[in-house]
Design a protein around this motif. Structure first.
Motif, short mmCIF file in Angstrom:
data_model
loop_
_atom_site.label_atom_id
_atom_site.label_comp_id
_atom_site.label_asym_id
_atom_site.label_seq_id
_atom_site.Cartn_x
_atom_site.Cartn_y
_atom_site.Cartn_z
N GLU A 171 0.83 -1.21 0.00
CA GLU A 171 0.00 0.00 0.00
C GLU A 171 0.87 1.26 0.00
O GLU A 171 0.61 2.22 -0.73
CB GLU A 171 -0.90 -0.03 1.25
N LEU A 172 1.93 1.22 0.81
CA LEU A 172 2.84 2.38 0.85
C LEU A 172 3.56 2.53 -0.49
O LEU A 172 3.85 3.65 -0.92
CB LEU A 172 3.85 2.22 2.00
N GLY A 173 3.83 1.40 -1.13
CA GLY A 173 4.50 1.42 -2.45
C GLY A 173 3.67 2.20 -3.46
O GLY A 173 4.20 2.98 -4.26
N GLU A 174 2.36 2.01 -3.43
CA GLU A 174 1.48 2.73 -4.35
C GLU A 174 1.56 4.23 -4.12
O GLU A 174 1.65 5.03 -5.05
CB GLU A 174 0.03 2.26 -4.17
N ILE A 175 1.53 4.60 -2.82
CA ILE A 175 1.63 6.03 -2.47
C ILE A 175 2.97 6.59 -2.94
O ILE A 175 3.06 7.67 -3.51
CB ILE A 175 1.47 6.21 -0.94
N ALA A 176 4.02 5.80 -2.72
CA ALA A 176 5.36 6.23 -3.11
C ALA A 176 5.47 6.36 -4.62
O ALA A 176 6.07 7.31 -5.14
CB ALA A 176 6.39 5.22 -2.58
N LYS A 177 4.87 5.42 -5.34
CA LYS A 177 4.93 5.43 -6.80
C LYS A 177 4.37 6.75 -7.34
O LYS A 177 4.96 7.37 -8.24
CB LYS A 177 4.12 4.24 -7.34
N ASN A 178 3.24 7.17 -6.78
CA ASN A 178 2.62 8.41 -7.24
C ASN A 178 3.50 9.63 -6.97
O ASN A 178 3.31 10.68 -7.56
CB ASN A 178 1.26 8.61 -6.55
N ARG A 179 4.39 9.49 -6.02
CA ARG A 179 5.27 10.61 -5.69
C ARG A 179 6.70 10.36 -6.17
O ARG A 179 7.61 11.10 -5.83
CB ARG A 179 5.27 10.84 -4.17
N ASN A 180 6.84 9.28 -6.93
CA ASN A 180 8.16 8.97 -7.51
C ASN A 180 9.23 8.70 -6.45
O ASN A 180 10.38 9.11 -6.59
CB ASN A 180 8.59 10.10 -8.43
N ILE A 181 8.82 8.04 -5.37
CA ILE A 181 9.73 7.72 -4.26
C ILE A 181 9.92 6.20 -4.20
O ILE A 181 9.01 5.43 -4.54
CB ILE A 181 9.12 8.21 -2.92
N PHE A 182 11.11 5.77 -3.77
CA PHE A 182 11.39 4.34 -3.59
C PHE A 182 11.62 4.06 -2.11
O PHE A 182 12.27 4.83 -1.41
CB PHE A 182 12.59 3.91 -4.43
N ILE A 183 11.06 2.93 -1.68
CA ILE A 183 11.10 2.58 -0.26
C ILE A 183 12.04 1.39 -0.06
O ILE A 183 11.83 0.32 -0.63
CB ILE A 183 9.70 2.18 0.24
N GLY A 184 13.05 1.59 0.76
CA GLY A 184 13.96 0.49 1.09
C GLY A 184 13.69 0.03 2.52
O GLY A 184 13.66 0.84 3.44
N TYR A 185 13.50 -1.26 2.67
CA TYR A 185 13.17 -1.82 4.00
C TYR A 185 14.40 -2.51 4.57
O TYR A 185 15.03 -3.34 3.93
CB TYR A 185 12.02 -2.82 3.83
N GLU A 186 14.74 -2.15 5.78
CA GLU A 186 15.95 -2.69 6.42
C GLU A 186 15.59 -3.40 7.72
O GLU A 186 14.86 -2.85 8.55
CB GLU A 186 16.92 -1.55 6.73
N ALA A 187 16.14 -4.59 7.91
CA ALA A 187 15.94 -5.31 9.17
C ALA A 187 16.96 -4.83 10.19
O ALA A 187 18.15 -5.10 10.06
CB ALA A 187 16.10 -6.81 8.94
N LEU A 188 16.50 -4.11 11.21
CA LEU A 188 17.39 -3.77 12.33
C LEU A 188 17.68 -5.06 13.10
O LEU A 188 16.76 -5.86 13.32
CB LEU A 188 16.72 -2.78 13.28
N ALA A 189 18.90 -5.22 13.53
CA ALA A 189 19.26 -6.45 14.25
C ALA A 189 18.44 -6.61 15.54
O ALA A 189 18.34 -7.71 16.07
CB ALA A 189 20.75 -6.46 14.55
N TRP A 190 17.87 -5.50 16.03
CA TRP A 190 17.08 -5.56 17.26
C TRP A 190 15.61 -5.23 16.99
O TRP A 190 14.88 -4.80 17.90
CB TRP A 190 17.65 -4.61 18.31
N GLY A 191 15.16 -5.41 15.75
CA GLY A 191 13.75 -5.18 15.43
C GLY A 191 12.86 -6.10 16.24
O GLY A 191 13.28 -7.18 16.66
#
Lengths: 602, 602
Positions: free
Chosen positions: B119-139
């Motif tokens: 869902e966030l990807g769709e919002i980002a697409k409309n604004r030409n933004i890319f989302i990178g997801y990172e696993a914090l070691a303490w997530g």
């Protein structure tokens, strides 16, 4: 209390260490073996030096990798012990610390270890030596004092006892009740250390981060209480491995150590810690010729002149329940006279007993302060902090009061922040914790663009006294920059609490107070983070009000610009149970203030 | 390589950071949000500054506590994201880092998180933004890049990818092969950090102790190799949280960062690290008028004059396979001319390719050294260290040789110890590791009576090159004291290896060399510890020979007294496979040397 400290806890040569330890009031010293081995003097000569300093050797240590060894290592360990016992006799050391084996060669087994200690006990007996066995928290087989005690019990020898060390027990969360079942005469010595609560390898934690009881987060008080319940009344000895202490002023470290031990005294041994009722006033120094400009400043902050000292050039200002005193009698030299907050007055339960405790803790009772003790109040000093002790309103009798002004305000002292040298941060924490009934409630890293600021918050139970102690290693941080002028004191930030920040903000606008300008980007972020109502967001942005919230409530802050390039005021409002200090906002406040100093972003 | 660094890795204001990052050669910069928020300029204006510095924003970060939230927090998180996306567009940032949720409010679940990201990807697409997801070691739920990748895979959106961070993966010992199964276009950016191998809470470790790749103990090289196998060729970005870096010189930190990235280049991208064959010689500066006294000193050390430079006042001494050059041509100013070791010559595989690598690493190739490049040799410099690079024996052609003396000795260079400022310790480690084929093999704390000395040992595989890099925070430590004179270089300790320490010791007695006096107490301890044969113990005590042993073998050391109050020699013998440096003896050597400086125990 039989106070003792290990030579490893402070830096310097053996003579320098002994001198400092003796001077600061200790009666005993643990000789850490290397301190003696590097010395050119013979053991007998060192014995004489120790005794010339009026000290007794409480312990010789450490003796490693002894129990549970297979042959030929076992025989070699016994030979090694005999040689050390002989040297101890020359040195005048009666008790040796044997720490639990960490060698991979060790075999383990409670009975085997007990047999080893029984046999060593016989050897020790013939040489009049006593052996104390200590469980290292990272020992190979024995890492718990309960197991060490079982070995000592089974060794069943008068010359073999246990050594307890608060770090080894508390770092592993071992039930303290287990201490109460050890007969006091089998506890040969007790070592004491505190540490910040870090979750890391025990050995690494122990070797680098120990500190004086009261400076860290371990429950040393409960440890001591349980120990006292056994009837133990022998040496209490500090054994502190700390990277910072290894390079700091040894007299300061030794004094803090002594103070930390006194703070662990049995009930009734010294007078209890003092209860603080509240902050009564804050006192500023000022030059006579600046009285007018300070008057204008205080007025713009909403303060009103209410009284004048009967005989001296000292004026009392009030806003709500906050009293400021400005003192124009101090100009003995230019710097001391400059406008600066230099002391605060605390209402305490009992001034006389507080002074008694100060004496025991080696806190200065300032008799002939160069500022002159105008109000006949008692002034104490530690690490460049000055505190007036008050137990009644008599001090106001020295003032003639103007007609009382009805300000209709609930302004209160919220907290005072001081800035100290990095090397005296823990010392300052201990000062408050050992003299007053208060607790360190948090320990935060604040990010300054030029480095990290360590921020410790200390409060009393009723939260009528809150002090924030800041320090940074880097001299370019704001907290260090503002300290550059080296005024009398180190008060840097005075936070006053209102119950209506918007009303106060409006008043400041009318009075023409210049508040600290906060960046627009900050408010965009606040908007994204908290989704405040549009009119609230607009209002806080227009008035440079900072905002924070957590699950307990919300928080508003207004800062003044820098005053005399050395301190500033904060006005804050706490809603519901918000209990913090707006740590998330600190970087914005710091950046905005740095711009004022440098005229640009730094 | 597309080099990038996060603003959080160095200190200063945003402009200062950008300036330094640009100057040191980076192409990209991660904007750490607070660096931007504290700024008065609007996002568009900051965009311009970044581009004026020739930089591209590789990443905007961090965005926290997004995925897997229950309502109403979920909606609020989406609102927050939209506002940030808008600001990013003004700022010119294309990619945002969303780190795995650590909030106690989060619900968890792979599919729920994937849905959120879709869902966030769709919002980002409309604004030409890319989302990178990172696993914090303490997530809270996601602490492993394999789980983060599964979420990204199921989110199945072109604008949603994964961000890898070497620290988060290596700190948890996650199998690196799992990286190779991620399609390269789904890796939006790769963050790189190293760290010393500490066993502690992951968050605490990450926030305080990260350092530049090559400065720590994590297997960053393998991480990079696996990454390269995916075909990834986008940003490699340093994200370093380090308390020390936050206060150190930002240009030095940024230069080290750049160097550390170049050192991670793909094979064939730059010339490989250089193989060191051996240390060829050590060169000393000397004043002409002191030549005689130095001649006497070298003779007492067993060295013999074997040659003289054909045209200059430069003399070659030899003892076994060790060559010392003394150079009396340097006295351009008094200090530089003083007797001091200032450079060593290394025989390397290929001088020209080494120089190429130096250039890529921004290591100085000294063209117009004020000492003049007498032997037409190539001289490189870094952090005040000077190294001559040699690939043949041609340099000897500049000398006239005297009749060869048969010394019948196998003396060799064992190691050289240098002393550096505490703030350049990691920098020096990286210098050696990035230029030469060598490894940091240990990292020891040496106890000086005035503080801790950090000692890093670097060796090549064949052990023909060994260097010890020492530093201390406290200026009263010996290593800092000896550095006070600020000579050209920082060589402090020259260790030469013999195969017969007793023969050498006898020779020194005949030659009248003054060795460093070791305390009697030390030998009592050695006796107790190791139970040496009586005649051996007597011999080492008489000759001030230090002793150590471990399970691999034994070790003998003789030290000279201090020379010119700034350096000293060690002669050592290694038996069987003893591979250490006698760290247990260091405190005895240091104490004895300090006595020489202060005339008493300190």
């Amino acid at each position: 209390m039989k106070t003792s400290i290990a030579t490893v806890s402070i830096n310097g040569s053996l003579e320098e260490k002994l001198k400092s330890i003796s001077k600061m009031g200790f009666k005993g010293v643990e000789i850490f073996e290397n301190d003696f081995l590097v010395h050119d003097l013979k053991p007998k000569e060192i014995k004489k030096i120790v005794s010339d300093y009026g000290l007794e050797i409480s312990l010789f240590q450490p003796f490693r990798d002894f129990e549970g060894m297979p042959e030929p290592y076992r025989s070699r360990a016994f030979d090694r012990a005999k040689k050390k016992f002989d040297i101890m006799n020359e040195l005048g050391a009666k008790t040796i610390l044997v720490c639990s084996n960490t060698s991979n060669l060790a075999v383990g087994g409670i009975d085997r270890a007990a047999d080893d200690f029984n046999e060593l006990g016989e050897i020790a007996k013939n040489r009049n030596i006593f052996i104390g066995y200590e469980a290292l928290a990272w020992g190979k087989y024995i890492s718990d004092h309960r197991d060490a005690w079982e070995i000592v019990r089974r060794a069943n020898h008068n010359n073999v006892g246990i050594i307890l060390d608060s770090f080894h027990t508390l770092s592993r969360d071992i039930n303290l009740d287990s201490i109460a079942s050890i007969p006091k005469e089998k506890i040969f010595i007790v070592q004491i250390a505190d540490a910040p609560k870090y979750n890391m390898d025990l050995l690494f934690w122990s070797r680098h981060f120990r500190n004086m009881p009261g400076q860290g987060d371990l429950n040393v008080l409960d440890f001591m209480q349980t120990l006292y319940n056994t009837g133990y009344d022998n040496w209490i000895s500090l054994e502190i491995f700390n990277d910072q202490f290894r390079k700091d002023n040894r007299d300061v470290i030794a004094k803090d150590g002594y103070r930390s031990l006194i703070n662990l005294s049995k009930k009734n041994e010294i007078v209890e810690r003092t209860k603080i009722k509240k902050i009564e006033f804050l006192e500023f120094s000022v030059k006579k010729e600046e009285l007018n400009i300070i008057h204008a400043l205080f007025n713009s902050l909403g303060f009103v002149k209410v009284g004048h000292h009967k005989t001296k050039n000292i004026i009392l200002y009030v806003f709500g329940n906050v009293k400021f005193i400005i003192n124009a009698e101090i100009a003995s030299n230019e710097k001391n006279g400059e406008f600066n907050p230099y002391a605060f007055g605390l209402v305490v339960d009992n001034v006389q007993s507080t002074l008694k405790r100060c004496k025991a803790l080696k806190i200065n009772n300032v008799k002939d302060f160069y500022l002159k003790n105008k109000f006949k109040m008692n002034l104490i000093e530690d690490n460049g902090q000055y505190i007036f002790l008050i137990d009644n309103k008599k001090w106001q009798n020295d003032f003639n009061f103007l007609d009382q002004v009805n300000q209709n305000s609930n302004l209160e002292f919220d907290h005072i922040a001081i800035s100290v040298e990095h090397s005296t941060l823990l010392s300052s924490v201990l000062f408050y914790k050992s003299l007053f009934e208060c607790k360190k409630i948090s320990n935060t890293d604040i990010i300054d663009p030029s480095g990290i600021i360590k921020s410790h918050v200390i409060e009393n139970k009723s939260k009528t006294f809150k002090i924030v102690i800041n320090s940074a290693e880097n001299n370019e941080t704001l907290t260090s920059q503002l300290r550059k002028k080296k005024y009398i004191s180190n008060i840097q930030h005075i936070a006053l609490r209102t119950d209506d920040i918007f009303k106060l903000s409006k008043k400041f606008n009318e009075l023409g107070l210049k508040t600290l300008k906060i960046s627009d980007n900050y408010y965009d972020d606040i908007d994204a983070k908290f989704g405040l109502e549009t009119n609230i967001l607009k209002k806080i942005k227009e008035n440079n009000i900072l905002y924070d919230e957590d699950s307990d409530g919300s928080f508003f802050q207004i800062y003044t610009t820098l005053i005399n390039n050395s301190f500033f005021f904060e006005f804050l409002q706490r809603n519901k149970s918000y209990d913090g200090y707006g740590a998330n906002n600190a970087i914005f406040r710091i950046s905005a203030q740095k711009k004022l100093i440098y005229g640009c972003h730094t």
